[in-house]
Scaffold this active site. Structure first.
Site, PDB file in Angstrom:
ATOM      1  N   LYS A 116       0.822  -1.210   0.000  1.00 47.02           N
ATOM      2  CA  LYS A 116       0.000   0.000   0.000  1.00 47.02           C
ATOM      3  C   LYS A 116       0.858   1.263   0.000  1.00 47.02           C
ATOM      4  CE  LYS A 116      -3.433  -2.881   0.449  1.00 47.02           C
ATOM      5  NZ  LYS A 116      -3.966  -3.466  -0.783  1.00 47.02           N
ATOM      6  N   GLY A 169      -9.378  -4.938   6.812  1.00 50.67           N
ATOM      7  CA  GLY A 169      -9.452  -4.339   8.139  1.00 50.67           C
ATOM      8  C   GLY A 169      -8.405  -4.858   9.104  1.00 50.67           C
ATOM      9  N   GLU A 204      -2.575   7.594   7.707  1.00 47.98           N
ATOM     10  CA  GLU A 204      -3.392   8.462   6.856  1.00 47.98           C
ATOM     11  C   GLU A 204      -4.238   9.345   7.756  1.00 47.98           C
ATOM     12  OE1 GLU A 204      -4.458   5.712   2.957  1.00 47.98           O
ATOM     13  OE2 GLU A 204      -5.978   6.087   4.455  1.00 47.98           O
ATOM     14  N   LYS A 241     -16.807  -4.210   4.761  1.00 45.82           N
ATOM     15  CA  LYS A 241     -18.057  -3.762   4.173  1.00 45.82           C
ATOM     16  C   LYS A 241     -19.179  -4.753   4.463  1.00 45.82           C
ATOM     17  CE  LYS A 241     -15.000  -2.165   0.571  1.00 45.82           C
ATOM     18  NZ  LYS A 241     -14.345  -2.588  -0.679  1.00 45.82           N
ATOM     19  N   GLU A 292      -6.764   2.562  -2.331  1.00 48.74           N
ATOM     20  CA  GLU A 292      -5.940   1.437  -2.749  1.00 48.74           C
ATOM     21  C   GLU A 292      -6.564   0.821  -3.982  1.00 48.74           C
ATOM     22  OE1 GLU A 292      -6.368  -0.893   0.923  1.00 48.74           O
ATOM     23  OE2 GLU A 292      -7.485  -2.367  -0.245  1.00 48.74           O
ATOM     24  N   ASN A 294      -7.457  -2.893  -5.607  1.00 49.08           N
ATOM     25  CA  ASN A 294      -7.547  -4.330  -5.397  1.00 49.08           C
ATOM     26  C   ASN A 294      -7.369  -5.016  -6.740  1.00 49.08           C
ATOM     27  OD1 ASN A 294      -8.094  -4.292  -2.558  1.00 49.08           O
ATOM     28  ND2 ASN A 294     -10.072  -3.415  -3.099  1.00 49.08           N
ATOM     29  N   ARG A 296      -7.798  -7.814  -8.250  1.00 47.55           N
ATOM     30  CA  ARG A 296      -8.470  -9.113  -8.273  1.00 47.55           C
ATOM     31  C   ARG A 296      -9.958  -8.863  -8.412  1.00 47.55           C
ATOM     32  NH1 ARG A 296     -10.828  -8.112  -3.466  1.00 47.55           N
ATOM     33  NH2 ARG A 296      -9.546  -7.188  -1.838  1.00 47.55           N
TER      34      ARG A 296
END
Lengths: 502, 152
Positions: A116, A169, A204, A241, A292, A294, A296
């Protein structure tokens, strides 16, 4: 072109991919840990290879064993799904070194986005806005904690600590005051080391009242990179989520185009090929920041499929085979919502739960899609992620989609294991969900003391009546389900041949 | 027909009355339909089909979008409530023990950190008291329901 695909995953996403392969006429291989024997996904493949080992590291993360399984079964391609090895560049390399097709982006794209901190630097260079913050490249525990503490003073509070190798997370902590910083940083590092073997953390600024909005992108090997619009996934618990929708309830055409172009720029900056998702935070000001990428297929891809009419997994298969993607210009139609059904106790801090799925009866009807890897009679174990299913609905408007979701959740019967179904149902009535003003803190804002099921004394009494009657009737001794064959005796279907039906 | 179920407020005694094929409780009526599903007419007149399944001693009931659990207490069994016992909510590994035997703790104080499904869970004191037993050390694996510590 027909290929033979090994699916290096399990559960719900393995089912999704195996089904897509079957539809495309591709042969399939599933891999399975011993404790997954008999799982639904193993029934959907042409071959099943039982892996040796017990832990996840010895099975679904064992690259050598998985590549060997592919070679031994004559597979020509590997689809990693999400989680597990899907974002491990060295696995993409190992698959390709064995002469197999990797259904995903290049190892170098995975590497640049997977770390990241590197991703933030790459995006800055490509002109994509990133969240204000600092990366700390330091392996030594004590030095890292000192450097993080110094960085925290420059970034300011509230802030987020994130693991550079993180996701889902894990290794993430929100810190609201300097006094909590040391404990949070040590906890985040420890969780990151345990989950990813990499304790590097970056900071951040915590942007409050922001929405989590992500752009689905597709890129083929013929130089075409497109976006498929956005998904809003603001509603999260434990930074995971639970409620996702497309289109975003507050999205405008101009903003979609700006975010879409930023996502395409992000993908092109790493020569991306395949399906991917660029995640952004959307601030109340309308500014958006790269979170970020992902690299995939994403858990919530179905909402995009329902509103765009694109089968993202089929496109992944096409793109990997070197074909151009089949979709035309972006067309979004109606509204789709997904909720994630977890085996967890929403009234007790969303703690994962385990147990048998004594009854598992999903809703049906027009516009209802269920992506699951379990069926009635299965056991929920602590071995894997507690997500049981994704329930996705489509309707012409957002209001109707919410109505359909409420109805579907009311119909969903799961007995024997505690699930979050009632929480999700209650969520559909929460004012920010109803009016579309959801942010990443919606769950905490709506239920600051934690969620509890709404009280309904009459239904509780009725349930007590049902339990007592069922016990009296001895239902648990006769609980073989399915239609009873004995009710009216056999009737020949030929008797109906001359009948007229209204 | 009398049954006893456990609830957070102590045992609940249920006395059903039966007329024909119907069971009654507090004005609600239940009829078992042909496939073992339970048709319930609430006192308000609303009709719902309930689903019930028994797992161990617990009846799980789904009715109108709600799921309830009622643990049946067998006649004659004692109601063993473990006062002050702190149990593992799920199987996992002890990462850290934050207290020792004899420590005074306040309600809400963190006592132990568990790791399960790669997430950390804090075990906190439910009441003010003194730690009288610590049953596990960092690194130990614990089963769901294992008694981790005792606070008196």
């Amino acid at each position: 072109m027909s290929i033979k695909v090994l699916v290096a995953n399990r559960g719900e996403i393995a089912c999704r991919i195996l089904r897509a392969c079957k539809e495309a006429g591709h042969r399939t291989v599933a891999i399975c840990a011993p404790n997954d024997a008999g799982s639904l996904f193993t029934e959907m493949a042409d071959h099943v290879v039982m892996l040796n080992g017990e832990s996840i590291a010895e099975t679904y993360l064992d690259q050598q064993q998985i590549v060997a399984a592919a070679l031994n079964t004559g597979a020509t391609a590997v689809h990693p799904g999400f989680g597990f090895l899907s974002e491990r560049a060295e696995f993409a390399n190992a698959v390709q070194a064995a002469g197999l097709t990797w259904i995903g982006p290049s190892a170098s794209a995975i590497e640049k986005m997977g770390d990241k901190m590197t991703a933030r630097q790459t995006m800055r260079a490509a002109g994509v806005p990133v969240i204000p913050g600092e990366e700390v490249e330091e392996d030594d525990e004590a030095m890292a904690l000192t450097a993080l503490r110094e960085a925290s003073e420059r970034v300011g509070y509230p802030l987020l600590l994130k693991a550079s190798s993180g996701g889902g997370g894990k290794g993430m902590r929100a810190v609201h005051a300097a006094v909590d910083f040391d404990q949070a940083a040590a906890g985040a590092r420890r969780e990151a080391v345990a989950a990813f073997g990499d304790g590097r953390i970056y900071i951040e600024r915590l942007l409050s009242d922001s929405k989590h909005v992500e752009i689905q992108i597709l890129a083929d090997q013929h130089g075409r990179t497109i976006h498929l619009g956005e998904r809003e996934c603001s509603v999260q618990r434990r930074h995971q989520k639970v409620f996702e929708e497309a289109p975003g309830p507050t999205m405008t055409g101009d903003l979609r185009e700006a975010m879409g172009q930023a996502a395409i720029a992000a993908a092109e900056a790493v020569d991306y090929v395949g399906a991917g998702t660029v995640e952004f935070l959307l601030a109340p000001s309308g500014e958006f920041f790269f979170l970020e990428m992902n690299t995939r297929i994403q858990v919530e891809h179905p909402v995009t499929e329902l509103v765009t009419g694109v089968d993202i997994v089929r496109e992944q298969l096409r793109i990997a085979a070197g074909e151009p993607m089949s979709c035309g210009p972006l067309m979004m139609r109606g509204h789709a919502i997904e909720v994630r059904l977890y085996a967890e106790d929403a009234a007790n801090g969303f703690l994962p739960s385990i147990g048998p799925l004594a009854v598992f009866q999903p809703p049906e009807g027009p516009g209802v899609r269920l992506d699951t890897g379990v069926r009635e009679g299965d056991e929920v174990t602590p071995n894997y992620d507690p997500m049981l299913a994704k329930l996705i609905v489509w309707a012409p408007s957002r209001t109707e989609a919410l109505q359909k979701m409420r109805r579907s959740l009311d119909e969903f019967v799961v007995l024997g294991t505690t699930t979050n179904i009632e929480f999700l149902r209650d969520l559909c009535d929460a004012p920010p969900v109803v009016d579309g003003s959801t942010t990443t803190t919606t769950i905490d804002d709506v239920w600051p003391e934690g969620w509890n099921p709404p009280s309904s004394p009459a239904l509780e009494e009725a349930a007590l009546l049902a339990a007592a009657s069922a016990e009296t009737l001895g239902l648990h001794r006769t609980q073989a389900r399915g239609p009873s064959a004995s009710s009216n005796g056999p009737v020949s279907p030929f008797n109906t041949l001359t009948r007229r039906y209204p | 027909m009398q049954h006893t179920f456990a609830s957070s407020d102590g045992p609940v005694e249920v006395t059903l009355s039966k007329q024909g094929d119907s069971f009654f409780l507090q004005g609600h009526e239940l009829v078992k339909d042909t496939r073992g599903r339970l048709r319930i007419t609430l006192q308000s007149g609303h009709v719902h089909v309930a689903h019930a399944a028994k797992v161990g001693d617990t009846w799980w009931v789904h009715i109108n979008g709600r799921t309830f659990k009622w643990e049946r207490i067998e006649p004659g069994s004692s109601n063993a409530q473990d006062e002050g016992g702190l149990v593992a909510p799920m199987p996992g590994k002890v990462l850290e023990v934050l207290v020792s035997e004899g420590d005074k703790v306040a309600a809400g104080a963190p006592l132990m950190v568990l790791e399960a499904m790669k997430m950390e869970h804090r075990i906190v004191a439910s009441t003010d008291g003194t730690v009288i037993r610590v049953n596990y050390r960092a690194g130990d694996q614990v089963d769901q329901g294992a008694s981790l510590l005792e606070v008196e």
